[in-house]
Motif scaffolding. Structure first.
Motif, PDB file in Angstrom:
ATOM      1  N   PRO A  21      29.358  33.680  13.400  1.00  0.00           N
ATOM      2  CA  PRO A  21      28.859  34.961  12.945  1.00  0.00           C
ATOM      3  C   PRO A  21      29.016  35.807  14.065  1.00  0.00           C
ATOM      4  O   PRO A  21      28.962  36.994  14.115  1.00  0.00           O
ATOM      5  CB  PRO A  21      27.221  34.674  13.169  1.00  0.00           C
ATOM      6  CG  PRO A  21      27.355  33.042  12.802  1.00  0.00           C
ATOM      7  CD  PRO A  21      28.613  32.474  12.959  1.00  0.00           C
ATOM      8  N   ALA A  53      30.483  33.819   4.585  1.00  0.00           N
ATOM      9  CA  ALA A  53      30.560  32.764   5.952  1.00  0.00           C
ATOM     10  C   ALA A  53      31.894  32.079   5.789  1.00  0.00           C
ATOM     11  O   ALA A  53      32.769  31.967   6.707  1.00  0.00           O
ATOM     12  CB  ALA A  53      29.419  32.062   5.980  1.00  0.00           C
ATOM     13  N   HIS A 321      23.762  36.280   9.494  1.00  0.00           N
ATOM     14  CA  HIS A 321      24.745  35.206   9.133  1.00  0.00           C
ATOM     15  C   HIS A 321      24.601  33.940   9.744  1.00  0.00           C
ATOM     16  O   HIS A 321      25.019  33.048   9.061  1.00  0.00           O
ATOM     17  CB  HIS A 321      26.107  35.935   9.652  1.00  0.00           C
ATOM     18  CG  HIS A 321      26.995  36.499   8.513  1.00  0.00           C
ATOM     19  ND1 HIS A 321      28.005  36.015   8.078  1.00  0.00           N
ATOM     20  CD2 HIS A 321      26.537  37.587   7.770  1.00  0.00           C
ATOM     21  CE1 HIS A 321      28.462  36.762   6.974  1.00  0.00           C
ATOM     22  NE2 HIS A 321      27.480  37.603   6.944  1.00  0.00           N
TER      23      HIS A 321
END
Length: 337
Positions: A21, A53, A321
């Motif tokens: 992230p 992701a 994230h």
């Protein structure tokens, strides 16, 4: 034709290298030009997906072209339309229907330029956050359960990784079609939430035997269809419980273990076993139109109801994230602006 201040720049989330992230950066970029069939949208909310992701880490089926944008879903207000746009007006509240090519058309921004064919009017009963969260959640299972499996009244369908937004969306679509959704989660922690979402049965695969529980639930009738996000060794167990001529659709690879094709079972039962990605719907104009009608009708009547787990601010995209990768959520993570 525009509404409000004519700003010269937009804030966009991009990454210049693959990784966790922390590689995500909010950058100020020059405003994109508007084509004749394009629409400029001031974003009010955007939604995160597990695919985002994987894309950021270089693990997704689509390869990022660095520096890359990311994201597929957003909702907002029309602030400018191209000369050839006739069906949308400045001030309309809209949803962005996912486009292919996240490196170029990523939705993580405070303003987007979107082709008119990838916009629909926001259902009045939904907030902007719910409207942003609705599309991958329902487009993905729509293609599998409606277009491929052709689920109908009384059909049994297995939905794995069911606490994800796509899993919850699949449960709702199955119920809308009159089918009987059987769901899996890893542990009992999320079992009650998945039951509350409409699953007829929930199996915690780290604590219960998937094969044994499925056999007890479906008996000799077997599963009419399966919508599997996991793959790995459990695919053989799922195939064993399928009914003759059943359809086993694999749309994810969450298992770190190899996925072996259950050849003998597939031959014995004449199974259809196939991979599937949402781009099959998005890349076909006719299928996408059918999907949009189905989803909008379901949203309008309340049969489809997006589940929001948690909301983050745009400036907190890295934290969002990190939470996405924690696997704690039940339903959708959204970012509001």
């Amino acid at each position: 034709m525009s509404m409000g201040a004519d700003l010269s720049s937009v804030r966009v989330v991009r990454f210049h290298q693959l990784g966790g992230p922390e590689v995500l950066q909010i950058e100020t970029m020059r405003r994109s030009a508007l084509g004749s069939t394009d629409v400029r949208v001031a974003v009010k909310a955007l939604a995160l997906n597990r695919a985002d992701a994987m894309f950021r880490r270089g693990q997704y089926i689509e390869t990022a072209k660095l520096p890359s944008t990311l994201g597929y879903e957003a909702a907002g207000v029309v602030i400018e339309v191209g000369d050839a746009v006739t069906d949308l007006l400045v001030g309309d509240a809209v949803c962005v229907v996912p486009q292919l090519g996240a490196s170029r058309h990523g939705s993580y921004a405070d303003e987007l330029v979107v082709p008119q064919q990838h916009l629909v009017l926001k259902p009045a009963r939904l907030s902007f956050a719910e409207a942003a969260a609705a599309w991958m959640q329902y487009l993905t299972p729509y293609g599998a359960l409606v277009e491929i499996a052709d689920l109908g009244q009384g059909d049994t369908v297995l939905i794995t990784a069911a606490s994800s937004s796509v899993g919850l969306g699949a449960i709702q679509i199955a119920k809308l079609l009159g089918a009987i959704p059987i769901a899996t989660t890893l542990t009992r922690d999320k079992k009650s939430a998945v039951m509350a979402a409409g699953a007829a049965h929930v199996i915690a695969t780290e604590e219960e035997s998937l094969l044994g529980r499925l056999q007890a639930i479906v008996g000799e009738n077997g599963l009419r269809a399966a919508f599997d996000a996991v793959g790995g060794p459990q695919l053989a167990d799922i195939a064993e419980v399928m009914s003759p001529m059943g359809v086993l659709i694999v749309h994810g690879a969450l298992s770190p273990e190899p996925t072996l094709f259950p050849l003998k079972t597939a031959l014995r039962k004449s199974l259809s076993v196939r991979g599937y990605v949402f781009s099959e719907v998005v890349g076909d104009a006719e299928r996408l139109a059918r999907a949009c009608r189905f989803i909008l009708d379901g949203l309008a009547c309340g049969a489809l109801n997006p589940v929001i787990d948690r909301s983050f601010a745009f400036d907190d995209i890295v934290a969002a994230h990190r939470y996405l990768e924690s696997n704690q959520q039940i339903g959708k993570i959204v970012v509001t602006l």
